[in-house]
Design a protein around this motif. Sequence first.
Motif, mmCIF file in Angstrom:
data_model
loop_
_atom_site.group_PDB
_atom_site.id
_atom_site.type_symbol
_atom_site.label_atom_id
_atom_site.label_comp_id
_atom_site.label_asym_id
_atom_site.label_seq_id
_atom_site.Cartn_x
_atom_site.Cartn_y
_atom_site.Cartn_z
ATOM 1 N N ASP A 231 3.246 7.032 5.478
ATOM 2 C CA ASP A 231 4.179 7.481 4.301
ATOM 3 C C ASP A 231 4.161 5.427 4.254
ATOM 4 O O ASP A 231 4.809 5.274 2.780
ATOM 5 C CB ASP A 231 5.651 7.935 5.052
ATOM 6 C CG ASP A 231 5.556 9.106 4.879
ATOM 7 O OD1 ASP A 231 4.936 9.419 4.379
ATOM 8 O OD2 ASP A 231 6.413 9.736 4.884
ATOM 9 N N GLN A 232 3.595 4.671 4.936
ATOM 10 C CA GLN A 232 3.394 3.442 4.776
ATOM 11 C C GLN A 232 3.352 3.463 3.061
ATOM 12 O O GLN A 232 2.038 4.174 2.989
ATOM 13 C CB GLN A 232 2.975 2.236 5.678
ATOM 14 C CG GLN A 232 4.570 2.794 6.945
ATOM 15 C CD GLN A 232 3.511 1.720 8.095
ATOM 16 O OE1 GLN A 232 3.972 0.283 7.456
ATOM 17 N NE2 GLN A 232 3.960 1.941 9.181
ATOM 18 N N ALA A 233 3.076 2.138 2.380
ATOM 19 C CA ALA A 233 2.499 1.970 0.820
ATOM 20 C C ALA A 233 0.629 1.558 1.271
ATOM 21 O O ALA A 233 0.347 2.237 1.143
ATOM 22 C CB ALA A 233 2.978 0.757 0.638
ATOM 23 N N ARG A 234 0.964 1.081 2.712
ATOM 24 C CA ARG A 234 -0.488 0.104 2.898
ATOM 25 C C ARG A 234 -1.629 2.102 3.260
ATOM 26 O O ARG A 234 -1.987 2.127 2.770
ATOM 27 C CB ARG A 234 -0.042 -0.465 3.623
ATOM 28 C CG ARG A 234 -0.387 -0.036 5.404
ATOM 29 C CD ARG A 234 -0.051 -1.324 6.481
ATOM 30 N NE ARG A 234 0.259 -0.592 7.382
ATOM 31 C CZ ARG A 234 0.111 -1.777 8.875
ATOM 32 N NH1 ARG A 234 0.041 -3.313 8.667
ATOM 33 N NH2 ARG A 234 0.846 -1.141 9.620
ATOM 34 N N ASP A 237 -1.772 3.156 0.284
ATOM 35 C CA ASP A 237 -3.179 2.379 -1.258
ATOM 36 C C ASP A 237 -4.185 2.806 0.121
ATOM 37 O O ASP A 237 -5.357 2.356 -1.141
ATOM 38 C CB ASP A 237 -2.923 1.090 -0.424
ATOM 39 C CG ASP A 237 -1.603 0.670 -1.410
ATOM 40 O OD1 ASP A 237 -1.038 1.507 -2.727
ATOM 41 O OD2 ASP A 237 -1.214 -0.593 -1.154
ATOM 42 N N ALA A 238 -4.821 2.941 0.882
ATOM 43 C CA ALA A 238 -5.893 3.646 1.678
ATOM 44 C C ALA A 238 -6.546 4.832 1.446
ATOM 45 O O ALA A 238 -7.558 5.209 1.462
ATOM 46 C CB ALA A 238 -5.559 3.546 3.131
ATOM 47 N N ALA A 239 -4.808 6.090 1.518
ATOM 48 C CA ALA A 239 -5.681 6.823 0.815
ATOM 49 C C ALA A 239 -6.472 6.901 -1.031
ATOM 50 O O ALA A 239 -7.348 7.538 -1.202
ATOM 51 C CB ALA A 239 -4.643 7.641 0.939
ATOM 52 N N HIS A 240 -5.512 5.985 -1.444
ATOM 53 C CA HIS A 240 -6.218 6.154 -3.092
ATOM 54 C C HIS A 240 -7.477 5.100 -3.012
ATOM 55 O O HIS A 240 -8.323 5.750 -3.456
ATOM 56 C CB HIS A 240 -5.316 4.954 -3.189
ATOM 57 C CG HIS A 240 -5.564 4.688 -5.680
ATOM 58 N ND1 HIS A 240 -5.218 6.133 -6.303
ATOM 59 C CD2 HIS A 240 -5.843 3.908 -6.314
ATOM 60 C CE1 HIS A 240 -5.634 5.478 -7.148
ATOM 61 N NE2 HIS A 240 -5.916 3.706 -7.334
ATOM 62 N N ARG A 241 -7.724 4.360 -1.948
ATOM 63 C CA ARG A 241 -9.120 3.635 -1.811
ATOM 64 C C ARG A 241 -10.654 4.779 -1.527
ATOM 65 O O ARG A 241 -11.533 5.075 -1.586
ATOM 66 C CB ARG A 241 -9.368 2.394 -1.189
ATOM 67 C CG ARG A 241 -7.847 1.397 -1.388
ATOM 68 C CD ARG A 241 -8.900 -0.386 -0.645
ATOM 69 N NE ARG A 241 -8.763 0.350 0.826
ATOM 70 C CZ ARG A 241 -7.557 -0.146 1.299
ATOM 71 N NH1 ARG A 241 -6.038 -0.247 0.729
ATOM 72 N NH2 ARG A 241 -7.305 -0.099 2.501
ATOM 73 N N ILE A 301 -8.043 12.397 5.762
ATOM 74 C CA ILE A 301 -6.655 11.695 6.400
ATOM 75 C C ILE A 301 -6.908 10.581 6.908
ATOM 76 O O ILE A 301 -7.811 10.081 7.640
ATOM 77 C CB ILE A 301 -5.921 12.606 7.824
ATOM 78 C CG1 ILE A 301 -5.477 14.042 7.108
ATOM 79 C CG2 ILE A 301 -4.511 11.707 7.592
ATOM 80 C CD1 ILE A 301 -4.727 14.464 8.329
ATOM 81 N N VAL A 302 -6.026 9.360 5.971
ATOM 82 C CA VAL A 302 -6.939 7.994 6.682
ATOM 83 C C VAL A 302 -5.410 7.152 6.514
ATOM 84 O O VAL A 302 -4.734 7.220 6.169
ATOM 85 C CB VAL A 302 -7.665 7.549 4.919
ATOM 86 C CG1 VAL A 302 -8.687 8.725 5.014
ATOM 87 C CG2 VAL A 302 -7.218 7.461 4.047
#
Length: 447
Positions: A231-234, A237-241, A301-302
């Motif tokens: 659930d962390q923002a990073r 962000d990784a999932a968006h990348r 899942i990243v």
Amino acid sequence: MRHIEDFPADFLFGVATAAYQIEGAVNEDGRVPSQWDTFSHRPGAVLNGDTGDIACDHYHRYADDIRLIKDLGVTSYRFSIAWPRIQPGPGKTNPRGLAFYHRVLDELDRHGIIPAVTLYHWDLPKWAADRGGWLNRDVAEYFNDYAAILFQEFGRRIPLWITHNEPWCSAFLGYALGEHAPGNRNWREAMIASHHLLLSHGKAVNTFRSLGVEGQIGITLNLTVADPAGDQARDHDAAHRADGYANRWFLDPLFRGEYPADMLEVFRPTVGSYDFMHPEDAAVIRAPLDFLGVNYYTRSIVFDKPGDGPLNLGYVQPEPAESTAMGWEIHPESLYRLLTRLEREYTQGLPLYITENGAAFDDHLGVDGQVHDEGRITYLQQHLVAAQRFVQDGGALKGYYVWSLLDNFEWAFGYSKRFGLIYVDFPTQTRMLKDSAHWYREMIQRP
């Protein structure tokens, strides 16, 4: 599962194959070498040193294989045409190659099976690879010339045309990760190749329109759902990348006329200049489609993993009990999520086809001489339920193709991974319907 008749009456149920994976006969009737002939013969490139030299010997057994397709009761057969059989060199045409595919189409006509044809399923002719492959902008023109030959030769015989199968694999597995032909490991090259693949697609679509070919034309993308590991923002962000890398890098130029701005920035430190993208290319790539083909196998899942390549992505591996023999998680819900997202954000009512969906399992002959592949039956059933749910929501899904008709040459995995509804004993080329083939036939024919 709900009855198959819950799908529309004109919904296409099919099976899919690809030329290099099944045809064999690599030196017959004027076929010239492809980059996969070269790559598969490179020591260490393919598991066990396997090659596509013989594969399923479909070139000689196509009539029997098409009778098996008829026995399955499917309405459509998706296959690819081997570019090396058609063009022995730039500006040249091989009549014997064209004649082979006319024979295939004749056999499909005889059995009332609708052909869906892919122009390019990774078997770039060696002569084009020797000129730089997809790094050479001229190859987009070579591809357009090849496409024009096929449109003019088969235009009245083929209702569904697919320009490229999975350009992500051609570009990233071939040029960045080194797992597929030509086996390079250079991220800038992957960016160049991906652009030229898309450019060649757009040119072929425009040629299709200019020639007035009957039928419809689209492209097939291998698409996924990327979920964050935490659930962390990073991680988000990784999932968006990951989504940008796997999905948006191809969807955005095809449907919006531009590459995703965030991914241009992600890749910029590695790629440097985007000088290979010309201003006029965007309009060519965005040539209107008649449909989008979707190949779906699993989700990702990243998590954020600094220092791991230009994307800084780590991937969570699924539990073996929840995955296929490829190590891919079985997650049918993500097929529904993917189709819903596509229609909402990109296709907006444009017809969709699931052009590949299937699973590899460790199939073997039982003591009764049969192949009992319950895992594959469950996999297909669950994914058809997801597809059916999308259709019942009003989604514009028009067909579903199982990958694959036959166990075949599975690229870098050679003959070690079996995806087929039909078991192939490669030393003898004996075919045998697995339990999943019988199940698929019964599902389609259920009153």
